[in-house]
Design a protein around this motif. Structure first.
Motif, mmCIF file in Angstrom:
data_model
loop_
_atom_site.group_PDB
_atom_site.id
_atom_site.type_symbol
_atom_site.label_atom_id
_atom_site.label_comp_id
_atom_site.label_asym_id
_atom_site.label_seq_id
_atom_site.Cartn_x
_atom_site.Cartn_y
_atom_site.Cartn_z
ATOM 1 N N ILE A 1 -32.134 -42.215 47.283
ATOM 2 C CA ILE A 1 -33.337 -41.247 46.604
ATOM 3 C C ILE A 1 -34.315 -40.879 47.606
ATOM 4 N N TYR A 2 -34.598 -39.661 47.421
ATOM 5 C CA TYR A 2 -35.690 -39.302 48.359
ATOM 6 C C TYR A 2 -36.710 -38.912 47.388
ATOM 7 N N LEU A 3 -38.066 -39.953 47.550
ATOM 8 C CA LEU A 3 -39.221 -39.683 46.797
ATOM 9 C C LEU A 3 -40.244 -38.444 47.703
ATOM 10 N N GLU A 4 -40.396 -37.473 47.183
ATOM 11 C CA GLU A 4 -41.039 -36.436 47.918
ATOM 12 C C GLU A 4 -42.642 -36.084 47.206
ATOM 13 N N ALA A 5 -43.466 -36.116 48.182
ATOM 14 C CA ALA A 5 -44.608 -35.952 47.884
ATOM 15 C C ALA A 5 -44.744 -34.189 48.244
ATOM 16 N N GLY A 6 -44.199 -33.940 49.068
ATOM 17 C CA GLY A 6 -44.144 -32.392 49.646
ATOM 18 C C GLY A 6 -44.756 -32.524 51.239
ATOM 19 N N SER A 7 -44.121 -31.432 51.791
ATOM 20 C CA SER A 7 -44.535 -31.336 53.166
ATOM 21 C C SER A 7 -46.205 -30.752 53.006
ATOM 22 N N GLY A 8 -46.901 -31.668 53.861
ATOM 23 C CA GLY A 8 -48.328 -31.386 54.000
ATOM 24 C C GLY A 8 -49.207 -31.894 52.897
ATOM 25 N N ALA A 9 -48.532 -32.673 52.128
ATOM 26 C CA ALA A 9 -49.244 -32.876 50.840
ATOM 27 C C ALA A 9 -50.618 -33.642 50.919
ATOM 28 N N ASP A 10 -51.368 -33.520 49.875
ATOM 29 C CA ASP A 10 -52.789 -34.101 50.011
ATOM 30 C C ASP A 10 -52.753 -35.511 49.958
ATOM 31 N N ILE B 1 -39.218 -43.969 56.099
ATOM 32 C CA ILE B 1 -40.365 -42.999 56.002
ATOM 33 C C ILE B 1 -40.001 -41.930 56.837
ATOM 34 N N VAL B 2 -40.583 -40.962 56.413
ATOM 35 C CA VAL B 2 -40.363 -39.545 56.975
ATOM 36 C C VAL B 2 -41.851 -39.019 57.286
ATOM 37 N N THR B 3 -41.944 -38.331 58.521
ATOM 38 C CA THR B 3 -43.092 -37.677 58.790
ATOM 39 C C THR B 3 -42.657 -36.317 59.355
ATOM 40 N N GLY B 4 -43.551 -35.403 59.081
ATOM 41 C CA GLY B 4 -43.423 -33.986 59.804
ATOM 42 C C GLY B 4 -44.488 -33.338 60.381
ATOM 43 N N ASN B 5 -45.371 -33.036 59.566
ATOM 44 C CA ASN B 5 -46.648 -32.493 60.078
ATOM 45 C C ASN B 5 -47.430 -32.908 61.057
ATOM 46 N N ILE B 6 -47.668 -34.308 60.625
ATOM 47 C CA ILE B 6 -48.672 -34.741 61.577
ATOM 48 C C ILE B 6 -48.370 -34.906 62.953
ATOM 49 N N VAL C 1 -38.915 -42.063 51.594
ATOM 50 C CA VAL C 1 -40.346 -41.503 51.108
ATOM 51 C C VAL C 1 -40.936 -40.746 52.058
ATOM 52 N N GLY C 2 -41.489 -39.677 51.810
ATOM 53 C CA GLY C 2 -42.148 -38.487 52.724
ATOM 54 C C GLY C 2 -43.085 -37.703 52.046
ATOM 55 N N GLY C 3 -43.776 -36.998 52.849
ATOM 56 C CA GLY C 3 -44.836 -36.136 52.495
ATOM 57 C C GLY C 3 -46.073 -36.646 52.470
ATOM 58 N N GLY C 4 -46.989 -36.112 53.370
ATOM 59 C CA GLY C 4 -48.417 -36.510 53.368
ATOM 60 C C GLY C 4 -48.815 -37.739 54.129
ATOM 61 N N ILE C 5 -47.676 -38.223 54.611
ATOM 62 C CA ILE C 5 -47.758 -39.507 55.631
ATOM 63 C C ILE C 5 -48.335 -39.072 56.928
ATOM 64 N N LYS C 6 -49.869 -39.659 57.097
ATOM 65 C CA LYS C 6 -50.686 -39.242 58.195
ATOM 66 C C LYS C 6 -50.875 -40.149 59.132
ATOM 67 N N ILE D 1 -29.116 -32.977 58.318
ATOM 68 C CA ILE D 1 -29.595 -31.717 57.618
ATOM 69 C C ILE D 1 -30.292 -32.251 56.177
ATOM 70 N N PHE D 2 -31.467 -31.653 56.190
ATOM 71 C CA PHE D 2 -32.056 -32.019 54.875
ATOM 72 C C PHE D 2 -32.583 -30.362 54.435
ATOM 73 N N PRO D 3 -31.474 -29.954 53.611
ATOM 74 C CA PRO D 3 -31.375 -28.277 53.421
ATOM 75 C C PRO D 3 -32.340 -27.873 52.375
ATOM 76 N N ILE E 1 -37.711 -38.727 61.544
ATOM 77 C CA ILE E 1 -38.812 -37.386 61.911
ATOM 78 C C ILE E 1 -38.062 -36.335 61.287
ATOM 79 N N LEU E 2 -39.047 -35.355 60.621
ATOM 80 C CA LEU E 2 -38.399 -33.994 60.071
ATOM 81 C C LEU E 2 -38.892 -33.177 60.940
ATOM 82 N N ILE E 3 -37.540 -32.190 61.572
ATOM 83 C CA ILE E 3 -38.057 -31.231 62.198
ATOM 84 C C ILE E 3 -37.989 -29.879 61.383
#
Ligand code: 1GP
Length: 264
Positions: free
Chosen positions: A183-192, A234-239, A213-218, A88-90, A33-35
């Motif tokens: 390797i961190y494949l990033e779609a971006g936080s809150g990605a469509d 797998i990383v989630t943040g926004n959801i 893998v992270g970004g936009g996983i809801k 830390i994911f700086p 989980i991304l804080i």
């Protein structure tokens, strides 16, 4: 850290990296989980305890930008309330804390500005050495996801087109050949759109190092698809930030079960 490890700047210890590798071998895929230290969460302690009890495998802390002064406090709070690794994911050199277990030592391979490939890293290295936290060499690769994300904008990246797995494979192999550990494949936080499964599968056929893998996983179903395709973490943040408190526990458990269900 032993004296010898301290002399080596933590480079030889790899405790957190070993944990990641062992857990991937044991479980197949992991859930982190991304804080976001900028998102005020009065119940952070409770949230971290719930997530830990639900079986989350670790926490990332970081953000593309830092607008508040909460970073240090946030790291301490997370660390105090879990026995899972706090990494830390700086987003910049301003996001380093001695209270974390490790730091993703990111190089933004898709950046067009050397500042994000080697510049910030050079400034950060002596601080990481002094703090004795474990640096985990990580290739940060941005994937086009529908709209400009903060990660793309801030890192001045040219994200890889979603339908060009060959380019993503070439970048990933480059990371492996350079000796990077993740390797961190990033779609971006809150990605469509999250990182496509075809792209994950393509990379997995070529590289051995673990894929984050992270970004936009809801939802847990999407998380499962990505893990089945080859995502090791797998990383989630926004959801979770957008989920009402009383539903948090249920949702985290669903993510944990979906991701751990995948024994490749
Ligand atoms: C992790 O930045 C992501 O890489 C988090 O993305 O907030 O969209 O889950 P979300």
């Amino acid at each position: 850290m032993s004296e010898k490890e301290a002399r080596l700047g933590g480079a030889s210890s790899g405790k957190v990296y070993n944990y990641i590798i062992n857990e991937i071998n044991r479980r197949g895929s992991l859930y982190f989980i991304l804080i976001d230290p900028d998102k005020p969460n009065s119940n952070l302690q409770k949230f971290i305890r719930i997530a830990t009890d639900c079986g989350v495998d670790g926490f990332f802390i970081g953000s593309s930008l830092l607008l508040s002064e909460n970073f240090e406090k946030c790291v301490k709070t997370v660390k105090k309330n879990t026995d899972k690794p706090v990494i830390i994911f700086p987003g910049s050199i301003y996001q380093i804390s001695k209270h974390a277990d490790a730091i993703l030592f990111l190089s933004v391979l898709t950046s067009t500005n050397t500042e994000y490939i080697i510049g910030q890293q050079t400034l950060a290295s002596p601080i990481i050495f002094k703090y004795g936290i474990e640096p985990i060499s990580t290739a940060y690769i941005l994937i086009e996801s529908g709209k400009m994300t903060s990660a793309t904008f801030i890192s001045q990246s040219k994200p890889i087109p979603r339908d060009k797995p060959d380019i993503a494979i070439a970048y990933s192999l480059t990371a492996q050949y350079l000796g990077m550990k993740l390797i961190y494949l990033e779609a971006g936080s809150g990605a469509d759109n999250s990182v496509p499964v075809e792209l994950i599968q393509g990379i997995k056929n070529f590289v051995k190092i673990p894929l984050i893998v992270g970004g936009g996983i809801k939802n847990p179903e999407t998380a499962f698809e990505k893990s089945k395709a080859g995502a090791d973490i797998i990383v989630t943040g926004n959801i979770l930030e957008d989920t009402p408190e009383k539903k948090i526990k249920g949702l985290i458990s669903e993510f944990v079960n979906a991701i751990h269900q995948n024994k490749r």
